[in-house]
Each structure stands twice: as C-alpha cells, then as structure tokens.
Design a protein around this motif. Sequence first.
Motif, short mmCIF file in Angstrom:
data_model
loop_
_atom_site.label_atom_id
_atom_site.label_comp_id
_atom_site.label_asym_id
_atom_site.label_seq_id
_atom_site.Cartn_x
_atom_site.Cartn_y
_atom_site.Cartn_z
N VAL A 102 -0.09 -0.39 -1.94
CA VAL A 102 1.07 -0.17 -2.82
C VAL A 102 2.32 -0.94 -2.85
O VAL A 102 3.27 -0.68 -3.45
N ALA A 103 2.14 -2.28 -2.49
CA ALA A 103 3.01 -3.17 -2.66
C ALA A 103 3.51 -3.31 -3.97
O ALA A 103 2.84 -3.35 -4.98
N TRP A 104 4.81 -3.44 -4.45
CA TRP A 104 5.52 -3.58 -5.78
C TRP A 104 5.91 -4.84 -6.11
O TRP A 104 5.90 -5.34 -7.15
N ASN A 105 5.83 -5.93 -5.03
CA ASN A 105 6.19 -7.24 -5.58
C ASN A 105 5.33 -8.20 -4.47
O ASN A 105 4.96 -7.72 -3.53
N MET A 106 5.49 -9.63 -4.58
CA MET A 106 4.76 -10.55 -3.68
C MET A 106 5.58 -10.39 -2.49
O MET A 106 4.79 -10.73 -1.46
N GLY A 107 6.73 -10.46 -2.48
CA GLY A 107 7.48 -10.23 -1.21
C GLY A 107 6.85 -9.04 -0.44
O GLY A 107 6.87 -9.20 0.95
N ALA A 108 6.86 -8.02 -0.87
CA ALA A 108 6.56 -6.89 -0.07
C ALA A 108 5.10 -6.82 0.32
O ALA A 108 4.88 -6.62 1.26
N GLY A 145 -17.70 -12.02 -2.98
CA GLY A 145 -18.21 -11.44 -4.07
C GLY A 145 -17.64 -9.90 -4.14
O GLY A 145 -17.35 -9.38 -5.18
N LEU A 146 -17.52 -9.41 -3.00
CA LEU A 146 -17.03 -7.94 -3.01
C LEU A 146 -15.62 -7.99 -3.53
O LEU A 146 -15.28 -7.27 -4.26
N GLY A 147 -14.66 -9.17 -3.16
CA GLY A 147 -13.34 -9.05 -3.72
C GLY A 147 -13.38 -9.53 -4.94
O GLY A 147 -12.61 -8.60 -5.83
N GLY A 148 -14.09 -10.10 -5.68
CA GLY A 148 -14.28 -10.44 -6.94
C GLY A 148 -14.74 -9.16 -8.06
O GLY A 148 -14.11 -8.71 -8.79
N ASP A 183 -9.52 -2.39 -9.34
CA ASP A 183 -8.11 -2.99 -9.01
C ASP A 183 -7.94 -3.61 -7.87
O ASP A 183 -8.50 -3.41 -6.98
N TRP A 184 -7.09 -4.78 -7.85
CA TRP A 184 -7.11 -5.53 -6.58
C TRP A 184 -6.61 -4.84 -5.63
O TRP A 184 -6.98 -5.27 -4.41
N ARG A 185 -5.98 -3.73 -5.57
CA ARG A 185 -5.46 -2.53 -4.69
C ARG A 185 -6.58 -2.13 -3.83
O ARG A 185 -6.45 -1.86 -2.70
N TRP A 186 -7.63 -1.96 -4.43
CA TRP A 186 -8.94 -1.40 -3.67
C TRP A 186 -9.36 -2.37 -2.85
O TRP A 186 -10.04 -2.03 -1.72
N ILE A 187 -9.06 -3.88 -2.63
CA ILE A 187 -9.38 -4.43 -1.58
C ILE A 187 -8.83 -4.25 -0.38
O ILE A 187 -9.34 -4.63 0.64
#
Length: 498
Positions: A106-112, A164-167, A174-178
């Motif tokens: 649920v991060a909203w920016n790179m710092g978080a 492969g799983l990450g890709g 969506d990247w959040r699923w990793i």
Amino acid sequence: MGSTTPAIRGGTERRQDPRRRGAVVAALMLAMALAALDSTVVSTAVPQIVGDLGGFSVFSWLFSGYLLAVTVTLPVYGKLSDTFGRKPVLVVGAAVFLLGSLLCAVAWNMGALIAFRIVQGLGGGALQGTVQTLAADLYPLAERPKIQSKLSTVWAVSAVAGPGLGGVLAAYADWRWIFLINLPIGAAALWLIVRHLHEPEREKAPHARVDWAGALAVFACGGVLLTALVQGGVAWPWLSAPSLALFGTGLALAAVVVWVERRASEPIIPGWVWRRRTIAAVNLALGALGLLMVAPSVFLPTYAQSVLGLAPVSAGFVLSVWTLSWPVSAAFSQHVYRRIGFRDTALLGIGLAALILCAFPFLPYPGSWWQPMLLMLLLGGALGLFQLPLIIGVQSTVGWSERGTTTASVLFCRQTGQTLGASLFGAVANGVLAARLGGAGDLDSVTRALDAGTAPEATRRAIAEAVHAVYLGAAAAAALAFVVLLLVAPRRFPVLQD
C-alpha cells in the motif's frame, strides 16, 4: 561460561515428535521461501515500481535497506532464540515480515516503500537465522543433510523462479502483488509453526536478561558501517566527507559495542563466538564466501549481456545454473565429510572453487554462452561441498543454548561479506574501466551506452577485462578462506554427541 540461558529440562535435548516434524519442516521451507524469493521477485519489477512511484535516484535502497535490516538483526535474533526459544522468535519475525509486506503493497511513494522494506528486513533476519537453527534442532547430526538439502533446494528454486514470477506479476497484474503474495505463504507457515512446533520444556533461568543496550549498539554500528559500504562509491566518492563521516562514526560505535558487550551479563555477541577456533574459522571462511559470491551474482549477468550479447533472460539463465549444482553437491557432501571430516571437505570445495574462478579470465573473447555456464555449474558444485559441511559442522559443536547465537554469527559474517564484496568489486571493476577507457564513466554508464548501441568495440573489451579482474578478486577471497580453514580450524571439529 557464566550463562543464564535456559537449559533443557533433565540436561538433554529432546527432539521434535517425528509425527509432527514433517509439518514443521514444511513450515520452515515456506518461511525460507519468503526470504529467498524476496529480492529476486522485487528486482524484475523495479521498472514498474519506479514508473508508478517515481524515485529512480533512490530505488537501490529497496534492496540495500532490506539487506541492512536483515544483517544487523541476525545477531539479536540469534541470542533471543537461545534465551526464549526458537518458536516465539520465528513467529514474531514472520509476523513482522508479513506486516512489512502488507505495508509495501500500500506504499504511496518511494520513500514509504523503502521504509516498509526495512520493516520487512527486520522480520527477514528472524526468518533466515531461526530457520537454520531449527533445522539443526529438529534433526540429529546424521540426518541434518536431509533438511539442509531441502532448504538449499528452496533457495535454488527461488533463484530460478523468482525473476520470472516477479516479471509476470508486474506485467499482467500489478507490482503490488509481489508483496501481497507473501501473505498466504506466510500465513500457512505461521499456522504450521504455531500448531505443530512444540519445543522441549526448558528450565527457566532465574536472571535471564536481554542485552537491549548491546542490541541497540550492534544495530547502530552495523547500520552505519553497512550504509557506508553500500553507498560509498555510488552516492558519493569513497574519500568524500559523507563517506569518511560514516566510517568514522561506525568505528566509534564499534568501540561502544565492545565496551557494552564486555560489561553485559548476557551479551548479544558473546566473546566465545570468536574465542573458539572452530566458530571463528567458520565465521571468517563464510565471510569470504559472501564476498566471492558477489562476482558471479552481480557481474556475470552484465558480462553475459554486454560481452556475449545475450538477452536479459538468457543472461539470467547463465547465472542460475549454479543453483542447480549447489544443492546436489551439498546433499552429496555428507558422504565426503563422513570420510574425511568437515574441515577437509570444505577445503576440497573451496580449493576447487578458487581454481574455477581463476579459469574465468582465460575464457576466449567474446566466447560462447556455454563456456561461462559450464564454469558456473562447476562453481556451484564446489561451493556446495564448501558451505554445507561448515554449517552442519559448526552447529554440531554447540548445544541447544548456544546454537542460535552460533548460527546467527555465521550468517551475519556471510551477509557482511556480501556487502563488502559489492563495494570492493564495484570499485575494482570501475577502476579497470577507467584505466582502459581513459577515465570515461563507470560500469553502469558504460553498459547503458552498449545497450543503446553508442559504444565502440573497445568498450566491450574493457567490460570483459573488468569482470575478469573481479573474478580474480573472488579467487583471492576463496584462497583466503582456504588459508583460514587450514591454519585456524581444527582438523576434526569438536562435535557434541546427540
């Protein structure tokens, strides 16, 4: 030794009920998979993460922050598991890791996201150290290769399947699923641990204390020094004010650690970890292993793409073959060390590894893909003979009440070696490139120019020479491990009877 660590009632170590042991082993493999998959899954999703959150200039801290948190907490968790038991430490560590995973999603920016990755790392330290310690608790010496080969297989599968799983998740979901995918895996591991792991009843020590001052000092010292190593030569020059300030602060904190630990009744890093020849030798040897592993894991993909002209997926496969031979060799090593001993088996493995690493600079230019792949296959086999006998051997020289601390010290040294190796070999590679190209650019900028088709053939040759120099440095690290084992480690480890 003046220890107040709780002892097993009756003075003996009673092992897990065999009927429940299978469920516990499954939980350990799931917990190890969480830690093993983490970095490989995230690495392939970086473009999507940066595209969504921004923060390209600091995205490397997604990995560095996690690594720092894991490394500096290993000694703390090791001591806590010896004091309070493995189960509570593993449960808390897994819960913290899963909390960090949920927050990352649920991060909203790179710092978080970087901050939440550090939270993940605070739990990851407990996963790595406690799983390895429990593996020795569950099995007597004769059967420990079984569980260790299973854990090695988890690492191998994760190294191959993770990218492969990450890709796939980044491209089709969506990247959040990793990060969200960690939740069901971790929940299953937690349920199995809570339900099926029953540690033997231990006598409560009347004055067992946690060395929180030592834990804080170790955390601060390790964090500062590892930050200096990770960022030096990247975010700022090695001899710049920030670099010198961090190293100076780290050395001052190291003095504080020594002062605090000498006065603690139950130090986080007890002195016997370095006073006992066997443990000290294994710590130093596996620190050298962490250092030499950087050469193939960090620089071989660059070599495969820039020099051999392979696509990223093919370059990753050239590297991944060592994860196939490593667990096979590790499982076979029991037949060797039962004949010639732990130390001599490790000497055989690291000696072969040094020769294989020395052979890399003699590969023809530009060469073919199968040549470095063959060397990696052989290197994995050699390192399997080296690492597993040392881990099983050193765990077998201590009792339950010291095994967590011993295992954590070994893993801490290996992780620290990897951090040192990334900085050291990065400097070596950039130095060779500067000498060959007249001071033009570093490895990252040169490889980007090659990808864009704007670099001459001389640049490709310079990259090959830089990677050759790194492999020679890795061979020197292997030689150092060989010398340490030969001169410091006893020929026969003082193994305790089960």
